[in-house]
Design a protein around this motif. Structure first.
Motif, PDB file in Angstrom:
ATOM      1  N   ALA A 291       0.846  -1.205   0.000  1.00 32.57           N
ATOM      2  CA  ALA A 291       0.000   0.000   0.000  1.00 32.57           C
ATOM      3  C   ALA A 291       0.879   1.253   0.000  1.00 32.57           C
ATOM      4  O   ALA A 291       0.604   2.220  -0.715  1.00 32.57           O
ATOM      5  N   ARG A 292       1.949   1.236   0.778  1.00 31.29           N
ATOM      6  CA  ARG A 292       2.849   2.403   0.828  1.00 31.29           C
ATOM      7  C   ARG A 292       3.481   2.651  -0.544  1.00 31.29           C
ATOM      8  O   ARG A 292       3.507   3.794  -1.025  1.00 31.29           O
ATOM      9  N   ILE A 293       3.976   1.593  -1.175  1.00 30.74           N
ATOM     10  CA  ILE A 293       4.636   1.774  -2.488  1.00 30.74           C
ATOM     11  C   ILE A 293       3.619   2.274  -3.510  1.00 30.74           C
ATOM     12  O   ILE A 293       3.893   3.210  -4.267  1.00 30.74           O
ATOM     13  N   ALA A 294       2.446   1.650  -3.523  1.00 27.67           N
ATOM     14  CA  ALA A 294       1.438   2.022  -4.535  1.00 27.67           C
ATOM     15  C   ALA A 294       1.045   3.488  -4.367  1.00 27.67           C
ATOM     16  O   ALA A 294       0.908   4.222  -5.356  1.00 27.67           O
ATOM     17  N   ARG A 295       0.884   3.917  -3.111  1.00 30.62           N
ATOM     18  CA  ARG A 295       0.517   5.317  -2.835  1.00 30.62           C
ATOM     19  C   ARG A 295       1.584   6.258  -3.382  1.00 30.62           C
ATOM     20  O   ARG A 295       1.309   7.236  -4.064  1.00 30.62           O
ATOM     21  N   PHE A 311       3.679  -8.066  -5.512  1.00 25.41           N
ATOM     22  CA  PHE A 311       4.363  -7.239  -6.506  1.00 25.41           C
ATOM     23  C   PHE A 311       3.385  -6.211  -7.066  1.00 25.41           C
ATOM     24  O   PHE A 311       2.160  -6.327  -6.870  1.00 25.41           O
ATOM     25  N   LEU A 312       3.960  -5.217  -7.744  1.00 22.12           N
ATOM     26  CA  LEU A 312       3.146  -4.191  -8.408  1.00 22.12           C
ATOM     27  C   LEU A 312       3.610  -4.069  -9.852  1.00 22.12           C
ATOM     28  O   LEU A 312       4.805  -4.227 -10.145  1.00 22.12           O
ATOM     29  N   SER A 349       8.775  -6.326  -7.043  1.00 19.67           N
ATOM     30  CA  SER A 349       8.312  -7.112  -5.900  1.00 19.67           C
ATOM     31  C   SER A 349       8.274  -6.222  -4.667  1.00 19.67           C
ATOM     32  O   SER A 349       9.044  -5.271  -4.552  1.00 19.67           O
ATOM     33  N   VAL A 350       7.411  -6.565  -3.737  1.00 22.99           N
ATOM     34  CA  VAL A 350       7.387  -5.866  -2.453  1.00 22.99           C
ATOM     35  C   VAL A 350       8.432  -6.533  -1.567  1.00 22.99           C
ATOM     36  O   VAL A 350       8.312  -7.718  -1.244  1.00 22.99           O
ATOM     37  N   TRP A 354      13.384  -1.304   3.800  1.00 26.85           N
ATOM     38  CA  TRP A 354      14.515  -0.530   3.259  1.00 26.85           C
ATOM     39  C   TRP A 354      14.682  -0.746   1.762  1.00 26.85           C
ATOM     40  O   TRP A 354      15.066   0.171   1.039  1.00 26.85           O
ATOM     41  N   GLU A 355      14.338  -1.948   1.290  1.00 22.87           N
ATOM     42  CA  GLU A 355      14.441  -2.215  -0.152  1.00 22.87           C
ATOM     43  C   GLU A 355      13.409  -1.392  -0.922  1.00 22.87           C
ATOM     44  O   GLU A 355      13.702  -0.827  -1.981  1.00 22.87           O
ATOM     45  N   ASN A 356      12.204  -1.330  -0.365  1.00 24.52           N
ATOM     46  CA  ASN A 356      11.146  -0.583  -1.031  1.00 24.52           C
ATOM     47  C   ASN A 356      11.481   0.909  -1.058  1.00 24.52           C
ATOM     48  O   ASN A 356      11.254   1.592  -2.061  1.00 24.52           O
ATOM     49  N   THR A 357      12.042   1.388   0.046  1.00 21.15           N
ATOM     50  CA  THR A 357      12.445   2.801   0.107  1.00 21.15           C
ATOM     51  C   THR A 357      13.574   3.075  -0.883  1.00 21.15           C
ATOM     52  O   THR A 357      13.579   4.086  -1.589  1.00 21.15           O
TER      53      THR A 357
END
Ligand SMILES: Cc1ncc(COP(=O)(O)O)c(C=O)c1O
Length: 380
Positions: A291-295, A311-312, A349-350, A354-357
């Motif tokens: 949800a954080r990444i998609a936002r 994943f997105l 991928s989610v 820290w990886e997503n950031t």
């Protein structure tokens, strides 16, 4: 080396090599500024519980023995958890092995195979390898699953229908109600293979396990699952199939290699089924982080598909290979999509926070935006 094209079956000459993504070593050769965010293969980065490690260590102690050829103990546990019989289970060296075995078991040259598009490439490749024709059901004009067209396609006497739910690469999904419609429409002479590689991430009131349909369904149905995703055992290679059709299972058992799943994988999978708490925590983390990444991607003005998987699917607005290369230079691996119509999309991928950031910061940099989007790398 020699090159003798005439020795190949023509179906193989037309296939491209599967894009299995970059390894950490591949990326480390180009990026030396710290840990790499490996977000191209939908793995579970949180690791496995101690019970799984212990079980695998025990299995490694007897490498001279062949594994159980039918994986009976794992199959029994899978069947018990699904409320089915052990004979309804088949194990594979990853679920991709079972995709291959399925194609070799049922497909003849000229057969028709229906799949969703964009698709998991192996759903198409193994069909083509057997000389079958692939018929794709694309997304609707508003980029959703086209349930009407899929229902129409499966109602014809095609040999095989195969698709993943949630769908790879988009992350879109059929609700249980939609799935019931597709199963009701299935032609009695065709096999329906439902690939639930990402099931654990999607479960909810509107998304029940497909296995609940197996007992009552009166047409050949195969459900595929894997230990590579939520269970975090991608490196071991183990997946499984469940079916209501004993002929299909018997045929697939004849087609597969006799010892297709190694003993360490069997031990790890069994322990993982019995100790799911760690996996459940990982699945919850994925849901929050997704949800954080998609936002944030939305705030950056990028098109992102809604996703019930880990994943997105993102439209980066430029050739995806170029985008993926730029991300590698920032220590981030994603999967550039190459199928026609989606060449500006990549799948990410989610991962851990820290990886997503790191991914979001790298993307901002590439797109020319300045600010950091979240907490600092290394904070989780
Ligand atoms: C939809 C789908 N099915 C099957 C697989 C194969 O998984 P494995 O062979 O690791 O079980 C994958 C892997 O990415 C996938 O995305």
């Amino acid at each position: 080396m020699l090159s003798s094209p005439s020795i190949l079956r023509p179906e193989l000459a037309a296939l491209n090599k599967y894009n299995s993504g970059l390894t950490l070593e591949d990326v480390a050769r180009r990026y030396r500024r710290g840990p790499i965010a490996k977000l191209g293969s939908n793995e579970n980065p949180y690791g496995v519980p101690q019970e799984v490690r212990d079980a695998m260590t025990m299995a490694v102690a007897t490498p001279h023995l062949y594994p159980d050829p039918s994986g009976r103990r794992v199959a029994q546990e899978i069947a018990a958890q699904a409320g089915l019989e052990t004979e309804q289970v088949i194990l594979g060296n990853g679920s991709e092995d079972l995709l291959n075995v399925l194609a070799r078991t049922v497909l003849r040259p000229g057969d028709e195979v229906v799949t969703l598009y964009p698709s998991f490439p192996l759903h198409e490749d193994y069909a083509r390898m057997m000389g079958a024709e692939v018929r794709r059901v694309g997304l609707s004009a508003d980029r959703r699953m086209d349930v009407d067209r899929l229902a129409e396609a499966v109602s014809r006497p095609v040999r095989l229908t195969i698709f993943s739910n949630p769908m790879n690469p988009t992350g879109l999904w059929l609700t249980s109600g939609d799935l019931d419609r597709i199963l009701a429409a299935q032609h009695p002479d065709s096999v329906l293979c439902l690939d639930e590689a990402y099931l654990e991430y999607a479960l909810g009131e509107d998304f029940l396990p497909g296995t609940l349909r197996i007992a009552q369904h009166d047409k050949p149905l195969l459900i595929l699952r894997t230990f590579s995703k939520a269970h975090g055992l991608a490196g071991l290679r183990i997946g499984y199939g469940l079916s209501n059709d004993e002929t299909l299972i018997r045929g697939m058992n004849l087609t597969r290699t006799p010892f297709n799943v190694n003993a360490v994988a069997q031990a790890g999978a069994l322990a993982s089924l019995r100790h799911p708490a760690c996996m459940e925590t990982a699945v919850r983390n994925v849901s929050t982080e997704r949800a954080r990444i998609a936002r944030t991607l939305g705030d950056l003005g990028l098109e992102v598909f809604p996703s019930r998987a880990n994943f997105l699917f993102v439209n980066g607005g430029r050739p995806s290979i170029e985008m993926a290369e730029a991300l590698v230079d920032e220590g981030v691996v994603v999967k550039p999509w190459k199928q026609a119509g989606f060449e500006t999309f990549f799948r990410v991928s989610v991962g851990r926070s820290w990886e997503n950031t790191r991914f979001l910061d790298a993307l901002r940099k590439i797109l020319g935006c300045q600010e950091s989007v979240g907490e600092l790398p290394g904070s989780a």
